[in-house]
Design a protein around this motif. Structure first.
Motif, mmCIF file in Angstrom:
data_model
loop_
_atom_site.group_PDB
_atom_site.id
_atom_site.type_symbol
_atom_site.label_atom_id
_atom_site.label_comp_id
_atom_site.label_asym_id
_atom_site.label_seq_id
_atom_site.Cartn_x
_atom_site.Cartn_y
_atom_site.Cartn_z
ATOM 1 N N TYR A 91 0.804 -1.226 0.000
ATOM 2 C CA TYR A 91 0.000 0.000 0.000
ATOM 3 C C TYR A 91 0.835 1.273 0.000
ATOM 4 O O TYR A 91 0.316 2.340 0.258
ATOM 5 C CB TYR A 91 -1.020 0.006 1.147
ATOM 6 C CG TYR A 91 -0.494 -0.461 2.478
ATOM 7 C CD1 TYR A 91 0.150 0.404 3.353
ATOM 8 C CD2 TYR A 91 -0.661 -1.788 2.867
ATOM 9 C CE1 TYR A 91 0.623 -0.032 4.566
ATOM 10 C CE2 TYR A 91 -0.191 -2.238 4.097
ATOM 11 C CZ TYR A 91 0.443 -1.357 4.935
ATOM 12 O OH TYR A 91 0.904 -1.797 6.143
ATOM 13 N N GLU A 92 2.134 1.154 -0.296
ATOM 14 C CA GLU A 92 2.923 2.373 -0.521
ATOM 15 C C GLU A 92 3.956 2.074 -1.581
ATOM 16 O O GLU A 92 5.142 2.169 -1.361
ATOM 17 C CB GLU A 92 3.604 2.828 0.771
ATOM 18 C CG GLU A 92 2.692 3.598 1.698
ATOM 19 C CD GLU A 92 3.398 4.038 2.971
ATOM 20 O OE1 GLU A 92 4.598 4.370 2.899
ATOM 21 O OE2 GLU A 92 2.754 4.037 4.024
ATOM 22 N N GLU A 93 3.472 1.672 -2.735
ATOM 23 C CA GLU A 93 4.362 1.225 -3.811
ATOM 24 C C GLU A 93 4.381 2.296 -4.872
ATOM 25 O O GLU A 93 3.329 2.726 -5.319
ATOM 26 C CB GLU A 93 3.789 -0.070 -4.387
ATOM 27 C CG GLU A 93 4.744 -0.852 -5.238
ATOM 28 C CD GLU A 93 5.834 -1.543 -4.429
ATOM 29 O OE1 GLU A 93 7.007 -1.262 -4.700
ATOM 30 O OE2 GLU A 93 5.517 -2.349 -3.545
ATOM 31 N N GLY A 94 5.567 2.724 -5.256
ATOM 32 C CA GLY A 94 5.623 3.624 -6.405
ATOM 33 C C GLY A 94 5.238 2.802 -7.609
ATOM 34 O O GLY A 94 4.075 2.646 -7.939
ATOM 35 N N PHE A 95 6.250 2.184 -8.215
ATOM 36 C CA PHE A 95 6.005 1.351 -9.372
ATOM 37 C C PHE A 95 6.895 0.139 -9.201
ATOM 38 O O PHE A 95 8.115 0.253 -9.265
ATOM 39 C CB PHE A 95 6.366 2.120 -10.642
ATOM 40 C CG PHE A 95 6.252 1.285 -11.871
ATOM 41 C CD1 PHE A 95 5.035 1.146 -12.501
ATOM 42 C CD2 PHE A 95 7.356 0.611 -12.375
ATOM 43 C CE1 PHE A 95 4.917 0.354 -13.629
ATOM 44 C CE2 PHE A 95 7.242 -0.177 -13.499
ATOM 45 C CZ PHE A 95 6.022 -0.304 -14.127
ATOM 46 N N GLY A 96 6.319 -1.014 -8.954
ATOM 47 C CA GLY A 96 7.115 -2.194 -8.658
ATOM 48 C C GLY A 96 7.415 -3.023 -9.897
ATOM 49 O O GLY A 96 6.518 -3.522 -10.556
ATOM 50 N N VAL A 97 8.692 -3.160 -10.217
ATOM 51 C CA VAL A 97 9.115 -3.977 -11.357
ATOM 52 C C VAL A 97 8.685 -5.432 -11.158
ATOM 53 O O VAL A 97 8.389 -6.147 -12.114
ATOM 54 C CB VAL A 97 10.654 -3.885 -11.541
ATOM 55 C CG1 VAL A 97 11.161 -4.909 -12.539
ATOM 56 C CG2 VAL A 97 11.035 -2.486 -11.995
ATOM 57 N N VAL A 98 8.604 -5.861 -9.897
ATOM 58 C CA VAL A 98 8.249 -7.253 -9.611
ATOM 59 C C VAL A 98 6.864 -7.620 -10.178
ATOM 60 O O VAL A 98 6.641 -8.746 -10.602
ATOM 61 C CB VAL A 98 8.345 -7.536 -8.083
ATOM 62 C CG1 VAL A 98 7.255 -6.832 -7.308
ATOM 63 C CG2 VAL A 98 8.330 -9.035 -7.810
ATOM 64 N N TYR A 99 5.954 -6.657 -10.241
ATOM 65 C CA TYR A 99 4.641 -6.923 -10.850
ATOM 66 C C TYR A 99 4.814 -7.239 -12.339
ATOM 67 O O TYR A 99 4.173 -8.141 -12.869
ATOM 68 C CB TYR A 99 3.707 -5.716 -10.705
ATOM 69 C CG TYR A 99 3.329 -5.377 -9.278
ATOM 70 C CD1 TYR A 99 2.338 -6.094 -8.606
ATOM 71 C CD2 TYR A 99 3.946 -4.321 -8.613
ATOM 72 C CE1 TYR A 99 1.984 -5.773 -7.302
ATOM 73 C CE2 TYR A 99 3.594 -3.993 -7.310
ATOM 74 C CZ TYR A 99 2.619 -4.726 -6.657
ATOM 75 O OH TYR A 99 2.274 -4.408 -5.369
ATOM 76 N N LEU A 100 5.682 -6.479 -12.999
ATOM 77 C CA LEU A 100 5.946 -6.707 -14.426
ATOM 78 C C LEU A 100 6.569 -8.074 -14.637
ATOM 79 O O LEU A 100 6.255 -8.766 -15.606
ATOM 80 C CB LEU A 100 6.879 -5.635 -14.997
ATOM 81 C CG LEU A 100 6.371 -4.204 -15.024
ATOM 82 C CD1 LEU A 100 7.418 -3.291 -15.648
ATOM 83 C CD2 LEU A 100 5.056 -4.100 -15.782
ATOM 84 N N GLU A 101 7.460 -8.456 -13.721
ATOM 85 C CA GLU A 101 8.103 -9.770 -13.842
ATOM 86 C C GLU A 101 7.060 -10.881 -13.735
ATOM 87 O O GLU A 101 7.079 -11.837 -14.509
ATOM 88 C CB GLU A 101 9.186 -9.924 -12.763
ATOM 89 C CG GLU A 101 10.381 -9.016 -13.006
ATOM 90 C CD GLU A 101 11.404 -9.012 -11.896
ATOM 91 O OE1 GLU A 101 12.588 -8.760 -12.198
ATOM 92 O OE2 GLU A 101 11.043 -9.249 -10.723
ATOM 93 N N ALA A 102 6.139 -10.735 -12.794
ATOM 94 C CA ALA A 102 5.071 -11.738 -12.623
ATOM 95 C C ALA A 102 4.185 -11.780 -13.868
ATOM 96 O O ALA A 102 3.842 -12.850 -14.374
ATOM 97 C CB ALA A 102 4.240 -11.412 -11.386
ATOM 98 N N MET A 103 3.835 -10.607 -14.371
ATOM 99 C CA MET A 103 2.983 -10.528 -15.561
ATOM 100 C C MET A 103 3.699 -11.131 -16.769
ATOM 101 O O MET A 103 3.097 -11.865 -17.560
ATOM 102 C CB MET A 103 2.582 -9.079 -15.832
ATOM 103 C CG MET A 103 1.615 -8.525 -14.776
ATOM 104 S SD MET A 103 1.446 -6.712 -14.850
ATOM 105 C CE MET A 103 0.334 -6.529 -16.261
ATOM 106 N N ALA A 104 5.003 -10.854 -16.901
ATOM 107 C CA ALA A 104 5.781 -11.387 -18.021
ATOM 108 C C ALA A 104 5.788 -12.910 -18.000
ATOM 109 O O ALA A 104 5.837 -13.556 -19.044
ATOM 110 C CB ALA A 104 7.207 -10.851 -17.981
ATOM 111 N N LEU A 105 5.722 -13.482 -16.808
ATOM 112 C CA LEU A 105 5.693 -14.946 -16.668
ATOM 113 C C LEU A 105 4.281 -15.510 -16.858
ATOM 114 O O LEU A 105 4.065 -16.702 -16.753
ATOM 115 C CB LEU A 105 6.233 -15.362 -15.296
ATOM 116 C CG LEU A 105 7.745 -15.204 -15.114
ATOM 117 C CD1 LEU A 105 8.121 -15.379 -13.654
ATOM 118 C CD2 LEU A 105 8.498 -16.192 -15.991
ATOM 119 N N GLY A 106 3.317 -14.616 -17.109
ATOM 120 C CA GLY A 106 1.953 -15.084 -17.363
ATOM 121 C C GLY A 106 1.163 -15.416 -16.108
ATOM 122 O O GLY A 106 0.163 -16.128 -16.178
#
Length: 182
Positions: A91-106
């Motif tokens: 609940y205090e995240e700027g922009f987390g690259v880890v979300y992109l990594e999860a999304m990239a893995l489907g």
């Protein structure tokens, strides 16, 4: 060890209060009442680890939760790839690259409304967004993904496409160039 029919939720995060790992644990306890086949893998280290381990004991989740500690990025991504969904209700995240990594893995990916990840995740289209610090909403959202394989597959596919279309190095370089040219 993967047991037949089990699903795995994954988080990769510094174990800090604001990351919402405790919210995942509380939501997990609720979800297990109706969906007992969920396990949770937590990758990362930090000041909250002891509190989180105590919470796991309090909620009697010892056989469902695994703390993997700090892992080098390739290993962390391997753990993520074994997952069925990614949840980080920070609940205090700027922009987390880890979300992109999860999304990239489907992986169907859960983030928080009103935080930086809203620029990337459109709720119900390429991921899911939950209200900040709302365990009930998080539990309902987890159940929705777990009990609806079509939705999970659609979100995973759309999330992956979002990253491939918008966040590959070429695309990022292109966007930076465009900004400079303006």
């Amino acid at each position: 060890p993967d047991r037949a029919g089990e699903k795995r939720m994954v988080s990769i995060s510094n174990l800090k209060k604001i990351k919402g790992i405790d919210l995942n644990l509380k939501a997990l306890a609720q979800v297990l009442k109706t969906y007992p086949h969920l396990r949770y893998t937590i990758v990362g280290e930090g000041p909250e680890r002891k509190n989180l381990e105590n919470l796991v004991k309090d909620l009697k989740l010892e056989d469902k939760v695994e703390f993997r500690g700090q892992l080098p990025n390739p290993k962390a991504l391997e753990e993520m790839a074994k997952g069925d969904l990614f949840s980080l209700p920070s609940y205090e995240e700027g922009f987390g690259v880890v979300y992109l990594e999860a999304m990239a893995l489907g992986l169907p990916t859960i983030g928080v409304l009103g935080e930086g990840i809203e620029d990337v995740i459109t709720d119900g289209e390429n991921g899911l967004l939950v209200r900040p610090r709302d365990v009930e909403h998080l539990a309902q959202t987890l159940l929705k993904v777990l009990t609806n394989p079509d939705l999970a597959a659609r979100l995973g596919k759309a999330g992956r496409e979002t990253v491939l279309n918008n966040f590959t190095w070429e695309r990022v370089a292109q966007k930076i160039t465009e900004i400079y040219e303006e």
